[in-house]
Design an enzyme around this catalytic site. Structure first.
Site, PDB file in Angstrom:
ATOM      1  N   SER A   8       1.674  -2.816  -5.055  1.00  8.25           N
ATOM      2  CA  SER A   8       2.829  -1.822  -5.081  1.00  8.25           C
ATOM      3  C   SER A   8       3.245  -1.920  -3.261  1.00  8.25           C
ATOM      4  O   SER A   8       2.333  -2.316  -2.517  1.00  8.25           O
ATOM      5  CB  SER A   8       2.281  -0.473  -5.169  1.00  8.25           C
ATOM      6  N   LYS A   9       4.270  -1.210  -3.175  1.00  9.26           N
ATOM      7  CA  LYS A   9       4.920  -1.089  -1.605  1.00  9.26           C
ATOM      8  C   LYS A   9       3.901  -0.461  -0.877  1.00  9.26           C
ATOM      9  O   LYS A   9       3.911  -0.697   0.254  1.00  9.26           O
ATOM     10  CB  LYS A   9       6.185  -0.315  -1.733  1.00  9.26           C
ATOM     11  N   ARG A  10       2.938   0.262  -1.434  1.00  8.54           N
ATOM     12  CA  ARG A  10       2.121   1.244  -0.658  1.00  8.54           C
ATOM     13  C   ARG A  10       0.794   0.644  -0.188  1.00  8.54           C
ATOM     14  O   ARG A  10      -0.079   0.993   0.608  1.00  8.54           O
ATOM     15  CB  ARG A  10       1.739   2.477  -1.260  1.00  8.54           C
ATOM     16  N   ASP A  11       0.658  -0.684  -0.870  1.00 11.61           N
ATOM     17  CA  ASP A  11      -0.657  -1.468  -0.727  1.00 11.61           C
ATOM     18  C   ASP A  11      -0.485  -2.186   0.775  1.00 11.61           C
ATOM     19  O   ASP A  11       0.441  -2.752   1.063  1.00 11.61           O
ATOM     20  CB  ASP A  11      -0.926  -2.300  -1.727  1.00 11.61           C
ATOM     21  N   THR A  15      15.045   0.604   1.342  1.00 13.84           N
ATOM     22  CA  THR A  15      14.026   1.854   1.156  1.00 13.84           C
ATOM     23  C   THR A  15      12.625   1.147   1.696  1.00 13.84           C
ATOM     24  O   THR A  15      12.041   0.447   0.906  1.00 13.84           O
ATOM     25  CB  THR A  15      13.996   2.445  -0.400  1.00 13.84           C
TER      26      THR A  15
END
Length: 489
Positions: free
Chosen positions: A268-271, A23
């Protein structure tokens, strides 16, 4: 209420695993987990399994799966068993193992370790709120643990669909975490949990331990965010031993610390700094990035930060991992990568650098220029940017900000004097270029070297930061060097 202590079958046959979900983009926390698991297996001469947890069709993607393989290969974390490689316990994508999970779930129900629960979401929320108001744990209260066949039929006649819940033994759970030492979870904090959704989809709570059991995993290194799921998995292993799933032993668990980003928040993955593929694009070496990721919770020695992957494998003991959160420092990561850039042989540096340069560049010219930038670069992209002036051709342009600072009225006078000094130069070599420019600009005009050579550097290379000027001009050649001076005058 009794307390159960768990021991694990260990020995020389260490089997560790890495099992990400496909993902989104792979992230640095994922890579750190893979690295520690891989190094642990290699240190003990064991096997490393790489499998994919892709049961969530709404979030999983083939693109992400391909990226995971790409990243693992780029990092050099090879695996002995798993996707693309195969092995005796395949398939290694959970989406291809649904019949396995359905069979195990049915066997757990047949043996009395699991049951169907027909609670609606509204009923569950109402009972949880009541439990919270009364100061009790808000997990599942076991209301449908012992339904009669008639009660089940009545619920199904209403059109209700059942989840499958695992029946947790009412006991405390104590285990020796490889990173954190002895940990105990009280029975009141571990209630019956769902292993199969009402639509028949198995959850991580079932698929992960089933695969670990059937693939003979002996040691599980994973993030501390799923520490609380450990008692559930231990209870499942106890049940697996009873119904003949796996070899009947429980793996050792080690829970790795969080990787923190800016503001002391979990990365996090979004950083942006979490995007693993971004580091390859920026010109990090895999060995440099892995060296830094290893330092996020582990060290090879108190006074040493730089080491190879081989040296890490030789020294790695998971018991030495620090359980406290580790902070990701991009500047330090770049500096460590720079040390690895400088450790490359000249030939290897050129081969690593070429993909970051325009296609079709003169490889021999790159080899001649590479020593000028290898010692000055932390990233391969920095080296490529410093050499870009050699390959720009007609597209060459001077950086406007650097031009404003260096090619003002005084700077243009310097460039003009440099052009005149170089015009009649007989031999175009580093030594002759330096001698001519020092004579004309430093000795005759009395300029300090920074003021003398800065405008020339910007005119010829397009930037204030470049490889050594005189060597750069020799590589660029007489014609191009003079033409660039002419262009700014």
């Amino acid at each position: 209420m009794t307390e159960t202590r768990w021991t694990t079958a260990t020995g020389s046959d260490v089997v560790a695993r890495f099992c990400p979900s496909p993902t989104g983009n792979p992230h640095v926390g994922m890579a750190r987990t893979a690295l520690f698991s891989w190094a642990f297996a290699r240190h003990h001469g064991g096997r490393f399994v790489f499998r994919i947890e892709d049961t969530d069709a709404s979030r999983d993607s083939q693109e992400s799966y391909d990226l995971l393989l790409d990243v693992m290969r780029w990092l050099g974390l090879d695996w002995d068993e798993g996707v693309e490689v195969g092995g005796p316990n395949g398939p290694y994508r959970q989406s291809q193992r649904m019949d396995v999970y359905a069979d195990v779930a049915q066997r757990l129900m047949d043996a009395g370790f699991a049951y169907k629960a027909y609670d609606t979401a509204e009923e569950l929320e109402e009972r949880r709120n009541a439990a919270r108001a009364a100061g009790r744990p808000s997990g599942y209260d076991g209301l449908h643990r012992d339904l009669t066949p008639e009660q089940q039929a009545a619920y199904e006649a209403e059109g209700r669909q059942a989840v499958i819940r695992f029946k947790m033994p009412e006991r405390d759970w104590t285990f020796d975490d490889l990173v954190r030492g002895e940990i105990t979870f009280g029975a009141e904090n571990v209630q019956d949990f769902v292993i199969v959704r009402a639509n028949g989809q198995p959850l991580y709570t079932l698929t992960n331990p089933v695969d670990d059991a059937l693939m003979g995993i002996t040691h599980v290194l994973r993030g501390e965010d799923i520490l609380s799921s450990t008692p559930r998995q231990m209870a499942l292993y106890e049940a697996f031993a009873e119904i003949g799933v796996g070899s009947g032993f429980t793996p050792r668990f080690g829970h790795l610390p969080y990787v923190m980003g800016s503001g002391n928040k979990k990365l996090s993955k979004r950083d942006p700094e979490s995007n693993l593929l971004g580091y390859r694009d920026q010109g990090f070496l895999p060995e440099g990035l892995l060296n830094y990721l290893a330092l996020l919770g582990w060290s090879i020695a108190e006074d040493r930060d730089i080491f190879s992957l081989e040296e890490m494998v030789a020294a790695f003991e998971v018991e030495r991992v620090n359980p406290n959160p580790a902070r990701f420092d991009l500047k330090k990561c770049e500096a460590i990568n720079g040390d690895h850039v400088r450790l490359l042989s000249p030939e290897e540096f050129v081969q690593r650098l070429l993909p970051y340069l325009p296609e079709g560049v003169d490889a021999e010219l790159v080899a001649q220029a590479a020593p000028l930038v290898q010692e000055r670069s932390n990233l391969l992209t920095e080296a490529a940017e410093m050499l870009a002036f050699l390959f720009a051709g007609a597209e060459f342009a001077v950086d406007p900000d650097d031009a404003a600072k260096q090619l003002n009225e005084d700077g243009l006078e310097v460039a003009k004097a440099a052009r005149e000094a170089l015009a009649g130069l007989g031999e175009w070599t580093t030594e002759s270029i330096e001698a001519a420019l020092r004579q004309a600009l430093v000795e005759e005009r009395g300029l300090k070297p920074r003021l003398a050579f800065g405008p020339v550097r910007v005119a010829v290379t397009g930037r204030r930061i470049s490889p050594p000027l005189f060597e750069s001009m020799e590589l660029l050649g007489r014609e191009a060097s003079l033409a660039r001076l002419d262009a700014v005058l």
